[in-house]
Design an enzyme around this catalytic site. Structure first.
Site, PDB file in Angstrom:
ATOM      1  N   GLY A 191       0.835  -1.191   0.000  1.00  9.27           N
ATOM      2  CA  GLY A 191       0.000   0.000   0.000  1.00  9.27           C
ATOM      3  C   GLY A 191       0.871   1.242   0.000  1.00  9.27           C
ATOM      4  O   GLY A 191       1.960   1.232   0.585  1.00  9.27           O
ATOM      5  N   GLN A 248       3.350   9.886   0.689  1.00 14.11           N
ATOM      6  CA  GLN A 248       4.618   9.177   0.901  1.00 14.11           C
ATOM      7  C   GLN A 248       5.595   9.386  -0.256  1.00 14.11           C
ATOM      8  O   GLN A 248       6.786   9.103  -0.119  1.00 14.11           O
ATOM      9  CB  GLN A 248       4.367   7.669   1.075  1.00 14.11           C
ATOM     10  CG  GLN A 248       3.595   7.315   2.326  1.00 14.11           C
ATOM     11  CD  GLN A 248       3.398   5.820   2.421  1.00 14.11           C
ATOM     12  OE1 GLN A 248       2.391   5.293   1.957  1.00 14.11           O
ATOM     13  NE2 GLN A 248       4.346   5.119   3.007  1.00 14.11           N
ATOM     14  N   CYS A 275       5.723   0.172   7.291  1.00 15.74           N
ATOM     15  CA  CYS A 275       5.410   1.311   6.433  1.00 15.74           C
ATOM     16  C   CYS A 275       6.648   1.662   5.617  1.00 15.74           C
ATOM     17  O   CYS A 275       7.748   1.723   6.165  1.00 15.74           O
ATOM     18  CB  CYS A 275       4.988   2.504   7.294  1.00 15.74           C
ATOM     19  SG  CYS A 275       4.572   3.980   6.352  1.00 15.74           S
ATOM     20  N   LEU A 276       6.452   1.879   4.330  1.00 14.36           N
ATOM     21  CA  LEU A 276       7.573   2.259   3.465  1.00 14.36           C
ATOM     22  C   LEU A 276       8.263   3.535   3.949  1.00 14.36           C
ATOM     23  O   LEU A 276       9.447   3.721   3.694  1.00 14.36           O
ATOM     24  CB  LEU A 276       7.074   2.473   2.032  1.00 14.36           C
ATOM     25  CG  LEU A 276       6.887   1.216   1.190  1.00 14.36           C
ATOM     26  CD1 LEU A 276       6.157   1.537  -0.097  1.00 14.36           C
ATOM     27  CD2 LEU A 276       8.240   0.577   0.888  1.00 14.36           C
ATOM     28  N   HIS A 284      -4.612   1.868   7.320  1.00  8.46           N
ATOM     29  CA  HIS A 284      -3.238   2.385   7.434  1.00  8.46           C
ATOM     30  C   HIS A 284      -3.017   3.524   6.432  1.00  8.46           C
ATOM     31  O   HIS A 284      -2.503   4.589   6.792  1.00  8.46           O
ATOM     32  CB  HIS A 284      -2.247   1.236   7.201  1.00  8.46           C
ATOM     33  CG  HIS A 284      -0.809   1.630   7.182  1.00  8.46           C
ATOM     34  ND1 HIS A 284       0.094   1.236   8.163  1.00  8.46           N
ATOM     35  CD2 HIS A 284      -0.106   2.399   6.316  1.00  8.46           C
ATOM     36  CE1 HIS A 284       1.280   1.761   7.875  1.00  8.46           C
ATOM     37  NE2 HIS A 284       1.197   2.459   6.761  1.00  8.46           N
ATOM     38  N   GLU A 285      -3.409   3.300   5.183  1.00  3.86           N
ATOM     39  CA  GLU A 285      -3.182   4.306   4.137  1.00  3.86           C
ATOM     40  C   GLU A 285      -4.062   5.539   4.336  1.00  3.86           C
ATOM     41  O   GLU A 285      -3.637   6.665   4.075  1.00  3.86           O
ATOM     42  CB  GLU A 285      -3.418   3.698   2.743  1.00  3.86           C
ATOM     43  CG  GLU A 285      -2.530   2.505   2.386  1.00  3.86           C
ATOM     44  CD  GLU A 285      -1.056   2.733   2.619  1.00  3.86           C
ATOM     45  OE1 GLU A 285      -0.591   3.891   2.563  1.00  3.86           O
ATOM     46  OE2 GLU A 285      -0.347   1.741   2.891  1.00  3.86           O
ATOM     47  N   HIS A 312      -2.531   8.030   6.591  1.00  2.06           N
ATOM     48  CA  HIS A 312      -1.526   8.895   5.937  1.00  2.06           C
ATOM     49  C   HIS A 312      -2.164  10.184   5.404  1.00  2.06           C
ATOM     50  O   HIS A 312      -1.537  11.242   5.426  1.00  2.06           O
ATOM     51  CB  HIS A 312      -0.864   8.157   4.764  1.00  2.06           C
ATOM     52  CG  HIS A 312       0.267   7.251   5.156  1.00  2.06           C
ATOM     53  ND1 HIS A 312       1.410   7.708   5.774  1.00  2.06           N
ATOM     54  CD2 HIS A 312       0.435   5.917   5.005  1.00  2.06           C
ATOM     55  CE1 HIS A 312       2.229   6.685   5.986  1.00  2.06           C
ATOM     56  NE2 HIS A 312       1.657   5.573   5.527  1.00  2.06           N
TER      57      HIS A 312
HETATM   58  C1  QAP Z   1       0.870  -0.655   4.973  1.00  5.37           C
HETATM   59  O1  QAP Z   1       2.967  -1.138   4.200  1.00  5.37           O
HETATM   60  C2  QAP Z   1       0.433  -1.905   5.658  1.00  5.37           C
HETATM   61  O2  QAP Z   1       9.825  -1.501   6.549  1.00  5.37           O
HETATM   62  C3  QAP Z   1       1.682  -0.905   3.746  1.00  5.37           C
HETATM   63  O3  QAP Z   1      11.748  -1.910   4.740  1.00  5.37           O
HETATM   64  C4  QAP Z   1       1.296  -2.611   6.490  1.00  5.37           C
HETATM   65  O4  QAP Z   1       3.664  -1.713   2.189  1.00  5.37           O
HETATM   66  C5  QAP Z   1      -0.817  -2.374   5.486  1.00  5.37           C
HETATM   67  C6  QAP Z   1       7.755  -1.941   3.573  1.00  5.37           C
HETATM   68  C7  QAP Z   1       0.861  -3.751   7.121  1.00  5.37           C
HETATM   69  C8  QAP Z   1      -1.247  -3.512   6.104  1.00  5.37           C
HETATM   70  C9  QAP Z   1      -0.413  -4.205   6.924  1.00  5.37           C
HETATM   71  C10 QAP Z   1       8.125  -1.720   4.876  1.00  5.37           C
HETATM   72  C11 QAP Z   1       8.751  -2.156   2.650  1.00  5.37           C
HETATM   73  C12 QAP Z   1       6.362  -1.932   3.114  1.00  5.37           C
HETATM   74  C13 QAP Z   1       9.458  -1.722   5.262  1.00  5.37           C
HETATM   75  C14 QAP Z   1       3.944  -1.509   3.335  1.00  5.37           C
HETATM   76  C15 QAP Z   1      10.456  -1.931   4.309  1.00  5.37           C
HETATM   77  C16 QAP Z   1      10.087  -2.151   3.007  1.00  5.37           C
HETATM   78  C17 QAP Z   1       5.309  -1.590   3.875  1.00  5.37           C
HETATM   79 CO    CO Z   2       2.498   3.702   5.609  1.00  5.37          CO
END
Ligand code: QAP
Ligand code: CO
Length: 177
Positions: free
Chosen positions: A45, A50, A95-96, A137-138, A141
């Site tokens: 997501g 971001q 989270c990215l 989550h999104e 943001h």
């Molecule tokens: C949000 O998160 C989310 O630490 C999206 O080094 C998270 O895409 C929704 C990511 C959990 C539902 C459940 C995180 C990539 C990606 C990192 C992501 C990383 C590289 C996170």
């Molecule tokens: Co995030």
């Protein structure tokens, strides 16, 4: 369109995203760039803020049973509004914009949203499971809220310490100073 990732503690992430009013080429270009960017950076997501665009646009791509992120499962969500929410669920989120940190976060188990697609058509979606969590989550943001804001005081402290150490290691290449 070249995108850059905004990472915590950048204040940009605290900005409230503006409602999309015009569904034009500019919006489509942004969405078209966000999708491959998210896949390349191992995201499921991504909110526009971001990648430094304070507009109410999200892309989501939840992996299927084989772990594949197929294009059919790509969701583009503009101007979302939650119309119903039920139950509770806990999931280890990341989270990215907060790389390498994961923590259990409580969310609603199921949600209903109204939103618009890239052409401005009104849509409705009922989500559960990982999709429901990801949308919540999104959507946070869009309000300038990060998942780390939902941690208890002690866990937030632990995060700040670990994150600072991680940033320092990035700067120094992990070498002793
Ligand atoms: C949000 O998160 C989310 O630490 C999206 O080094 C998270 O895409 C929704 C990511 C959990 C539902 C459940 C995180 C990539 C990606 C990192 C992501 C990383 C590289 C996170
Ligand atoms: Co995030």
């Amino acid at each position: 369109m070249k995108l850059i990732i905004v990472e915590y503690p950048d204040k940009k992430l605290r900005e409230k995203s503006k409602k999309v009013e015009v569904f034009d080429e500019k919006l489509h270009k942004l969405l078209d760039a966000m999708h491959p960017f998210m896949i390349r950076t191992n995201g499921i997501g991504l909110a526009a803020i971001q990648v430094n665009h304070a507009t109410q646009a999200l892309v989501l791509n939840i992996p299927d049973e084989d772990g594949e992120q197929s294009k059919e499962n790509l969701l583009e969500i503009i101007n979302p509004v939650i119309t119903a929410k039920n139950g509770e669920t806990v999931y280890q989120e990341g989270c990215l914009s907060v790389p390498s940190f994961y923590e259990d976060i409580q969310r609603f188990e199921t949600i209903s949203i109204n939103y618009q697609d890239r052409d401005g058509n009104t849509k409705r979606l009922e989500a559960d499971g990982l999709l429901s969590i990801a949308i919540q989550h999104e959507m946070d943001h869009l309000e300038g809220i990060l998942f780390i804001d939902k941690l208890s005081y002690s866990r937030r402290k632990k995060f700040e310490k670990e994150y600072k150490r991680m940033l320092k290691e990035k700067r120094t290449g992990g070498k002793k100073e």
